[in-house]
Enzyme design. Sequence first.
Site, PDB file in Angstrom:
ATOM      1  N   GLU A 129      35.945  85.919  83.248  1.00 41.65           N
ATOM      2  CA  GLU A 129      35.700  84.344  82.976  1.00 41.65           C
ATOM      3  C   GLU A 129      34.579  84.210  83.536  1.00 41.65           C
ATOM      4  O   GLU A 129      33.844  85.124  84.425  1.00 41.65           O
ATOM      5  CB  GLU A 129      37.229  84.329  83.692  1.00 41.65           C
ATOM      6  CG  GLU A 129      38.222  84.952  82.658  1.00 41.65           C
ATOM      7  CD  GLU A 129      39.343  83.690  83.344  1.00 41.65           C
ATOM      8  OE1 GLU A 129      40.395  83.406  82.496  1.00 41.65           O
ATOM      9  OE2 GLU A 129      39.647  83.637  84.567  1.00 41.65           O
ATOM     10  N   CYS A 142      29.135  80.408  88.768  1.00 42.54           N
ATOM     11  CA  CYS A 142      30.059  81.641  89.329  1.00 42.54           C
ATOM     12  C   CYS A 142      30.104  82.911  88.382  1.00 42.54           C
ATOM     13  O   CYS A 142      30.910  82.775  86.812  1.00 42.54           O
ATOM     14  CB  CYS A 142      31.274  81.097  89.356  1.00 42.54           C
ATOM     15  SG  CYS A 142      32.376  82.085  90.224  1.00 42.54           S
ATOM     16  N   CYS A 149      39.427  93.841  89.057  1.00 42.38           N
ATOM     17  CA  CYS A 149      38.900  93.920  90.550  1.00 42.38           C
ATOM     18  C   CYS A 149      39.715  95.492  90.829  1.00 42.38           C
ATOM     19  O   CYS A 149      40.276  95.784  91.088  1.00 42.38           O
ATOM     20  CB  CYS A 149      39.637  92.833  91.203  1.00 42.38           C
ATOM     21  SG  CYS A 149      38.109  92.781  93.361  1.00 42.38           S
ATOM     22  N   CYS A 153      43.323  91.449  97.349  1.00 40.86           N
ATOM     23  CA  CYS A 153      44.013  91.016  98.450  1.00 40.86           C
ATOM     24  C   CYS A 153      44.864  90.027  98.169  1.00 40.86           C
ATOM     25  O   CYS A 153      45.030  89.621  96.885  1.00 40.86           O
ATOM     26  CB  CYS A 153      42.023  89.719  99.033  1.00 40.86           C
ATOM     27  SG  CYS A 153      40.595  90.793  98.948  1.00 40.86           S
ATOM     28  N   CYS A 156      44.656  86.293  96.259  1.00 39.28           N
ATOM     29  CA  CYS A 156      44.088  86.055  95.248  1.00 39.28           C
ATOM     30  C   CYS A 156      44.146  86.088  94.158  1.00 39.28           C
ATOM     31  O   CYS A 156      44.709  87.899  93.561  1.00 39.28           O
ATOM     32  CB  CYS A 156      42.218  86.913  95.594  1.00 39.28           C
ATOM     33  SG  CYS A 156      41.164  86.986  94.277  1.00 39.28           S
ATOM     34  N   GLY A 214      35.547  90.380  90.546  1.00 40.36           N
ATOM     35  CA  GLY A 214      35.927  91.333  91.223  1.00 40.36           C
ATOM     36  C   GLY A 214      34.147  92.052  92.286  1.00 40.36           C
ATOM     37  O   GLY A 214      34.315  90.865  93.142  1.00 40.36           O
ATOM     38  N   GLU A 215      34.603  92.928  92.547  1.00 40.74           N
ATOM     39  CA  GLU A 215      33.388  92.539  94.186  1.00 40.74           C
ATOM     40  C   GLU A 215      32.729  93.153  94.147  1.00 40.74           C
ATOM     41  O   GLU A 215      32.024  94.781  93.487  1.00 40.74           O
ATOM     42  CB  GLU A 215      35.085  94.227  95.124  1.00 40.74           C
ATOM     43  CG  GLU A 215      34.347  94.258  96.201  1.00 40.74           C
ATOM     44  CD  GLU A 215      33.536  93.730  96.822  1.00 40.74           C
ATOM     45  OE1 GLU A 215      31.991  93.573  97.611  1.00 40.74           O
ATOM     46  OE2 GLU A 215      33.945  92.471  97.704  1.00 40.74           O
ATOM     47  N   SER A 246      28.222  87.540  97.446  1.00 41.46           N
ATOM     48  CA  SER A 246      30.282  87.034  98.412  1.00 41.46           C
ATOM     49  C   SER A 246      30.404  88.782  98.663  1.00 41.46           C
ATOM     50  O   SER A 246      30.927  89.641  96.552  1.00 41.46           O
ATOM     51  CB  SER A 246      30.747  86.803  97.854  1.00 41.46           C
ATOM     52  OG  SER A 246      32.471  86.348  98.411  1.00 41.46           O
ATOM     53  N   SER A 268      33.817  87.537 102.859  1.00 45.21           N
ATOM     54  CA  SER A 268      35.305  87.092 102.921  1.00 45.21           C
ATOM     55  C   SER A 268      35.656  86.990 103.917  1.00 45.21           C
ATOM     56  O   SER A 268      36.763  88.257 103.428  1.00 45.21           O
ATOM     57  CB  SER A 268      35.488  87.161 101.160  1.00 45.21           C
ATOM     58  OG  SER A 268      35.140  86.641 100.334  1.00 45.21           O
ATOM     59  N   LEU A 269      36.099  85.938 104.575  1.00 49.62           N
ATOM     60  CA  LEU A 269      37.101  87.127 105.781  1.00 49.62           C
ATOM     61  C   LEU A 269      37.599  86.717 105.977  1.00 49.62           C
ATOM     62  O   LEU A 269      39.074  87.731 106.373  1.00 49.62           O
ATOM     63  CB  LEU A 269      35.862  86.132 106.893  1.00 49.62           C
ATOM     64  CG  LEU A 269      36.081  86.268 109.419  1.00 49.62           C
ATOM     65  CD1 LEU A 269      36.078  87.863 108.589  1.00 49.62           C
ATOM     66  CD2 LEU A 269      35.632  85.576 109.216  1.00 49.62           C
ATOM     67  N   HIS A 270      38.161  85.268 106.031  1.00 53.82           N
ATOM     68  CA  HIS A 270      39.844  84.426 105.835  1.00 53.82           C
ATOM     69  C   HIS A 270      41.087  85.391 107.193  1.00 53.82           C
ATOM     70  O   HIS A 270      41.623  84.377 107.189  1.00 53.82           O
ATOM     71  CB  HIS A 270      40.426  85.784 104.749  1.00 53.82           C
ATOM     72  CG  HIS A 270      39.756  84.956 103.558  1.00 53.82           C
ATOM     73  ND1 HIS A 270      39.160  83.813 103.258  1.00 53.82           N
ATOM     74  CD2 HIS A 270      38.776  86.327 102.624  1.00 53.82           C
ATOM     75  CE1 HIS A 270      38.243  84.115 102.227  1.00 53.82           C
ATOM     76  NE2 HIS A 270      38.352  85.053 101.063  1.00 53.82           N
ATOM     77  N   ASN A 345      43.546  77.513  96.559  1.00 51.87           N
ATOM     78  CA  ASN A 345      44.086  77.357  95.190  1.00 51.87           C
ATOM     79  C   ASN A 345      45.542  77.967  94.422  1.00 51.87           C
ATOM     80  O   ASN A 345      45.288  79.316  94.934  1.00 51.87           O
ATOM     81  CB  ASN A 345      42.789  77.776  94.470  1.00 51.87           C
ATOM     82  CG  ASN A 345      41.375  76.601  94.902  1.00 51.87           C
ATOM     83  OD1 ASN A 345      42.041  75.312  94.345  1.00 51.87           O
ATOM     84  ND2 ASN A 345      40.596  77.223  95.037  1.00 51.87           N
ATOM     85  N   CYS A 388      38.094  78.379  92.720  1.00 48.68           N
ATOM     86  CA  CYS A 388      38.152  80.005  94.388  1.00 48.68           C
ATOM     87  C   CYS A 388      39.184  80.547  93.704  1.00 48.68           C
ATOM     88  O   CYS A 388      40.445  80.073  94.390  1.00 48.68           O
ATOM     89  CB  CYS A 388      37.447  80.048  95.795  1.00 48.68           C
ATOM     90  SG  CYS A 388      37.226  80.855  96.612  1.00 48.68           S
TER      91      CYS A 388
END
Length: 413
Positions: A129, A142, A149, A153, A156, A214-215, A246, A268-270, A345, A388
Amino acid sequence: MTVSLDPTAAAAAPILAPLEKAPLEIYVAPDKPSLVGLSRTELRDALVGIGVAPAQAKMRIQQLWHWIYVRGARDFEAMTNVSKDMRVELERHFTLARPEVVAEQVSTDGTRKWLLRLPGTSGTPHEVECVYIPETDRGTLCVSSQVGCTLTCSFCHTGTQRLVRNLTAGEIVGQVLVARDRLGEWPGGTPPSDGIVPTDGGRYISNIVMMGMGEPLYNFEAVRDALQIVADGEGIGISKRRITLSTSGVVPNIVRAGDEIGVMLAISLHAVRDEVRDVLVPLNKKYPIAELMEACRNYPGLNNARRITFEYVMLKGVNDSLADAKALVKLVKGIPAKINLIPFNPWPGTRYECSDWDQIEKFSEYVFAAGYSSPVRTPRGRDIFAACGQLKSATEKLSARERMALRAMAMTE
């Protein structure tokens, strides 16, 4: 519902998901490869390989580059300044294929999401996507780097998918070409009438973010090569200061990304404590926060004009306390930084909830008062699962009839 990530509870019920997934397949090039995504050196080798004299190849490379990345050509016949014999020879050996649009969805806020089909290696096509987010002063695309991925996480939706394979540089660049096709951004193109595009006379796609499926740093070479093409001033020409990569914290490749790609960095800390981040971003068990922050401090070219963006998803009762805000400020001290707060989200089956709005505002106000920009990202495209953390092909769950209907809609627009 409030999710508890108390370390003792986590120890009693450990997360069993692996830190990383192995790809199920590898890319196999078709008999007639696409020229999209090849570097100039690779284009030269491809042309020489079909008999073009090395002395002539340089001119042909410039012609091809212009037609593919400035004019948006989708077939060789359109290349009117290339001899007919050469066009026939190019057609015999190569294509200008990009990903196929299977479905297009348009959000009520103008966000557009494309489901793109790629060739598979076992007879089953792969899908990714890509999302376009329009605003009055910019348009952000994006872009995905993997089918599925590598990571797991827990907050996600994309992380719940299998890792099928890495995308090629051509498939990454191809997403940009497809978006420009659909937005009518090539010379002579017509923008869609049912969406929102920038109104300041600027480019429809002015910014690129490697924040899709993906990373990116687990597909380093392809991402690097693709972004070099996207930033090339003689083609698509998007400034590296308008391209953001990212990562969830693949520490060994962070400094390398600064040296070899040179785009803006987002982390991407979080979470601000390892015991919490171990659950939210299990990769943290391999590269803990202290190592991640050290890599950020060493990011090449880091200064106030090239700040690192720290992405921080706001999860109710998990990472949104004032104590977390204070720890976050302390953690990024000395790093030119921007804190991007992201309201969570939701997606079907998640165990998390978005923080209350007043709590998000209190968190933001504390970070801002400490001297850091702390915008709260406005959720975009939630109604079409384009926001996101939501990029998991919802069409996987659709019936065959629904998928055919979506594809028909995309083809008629």
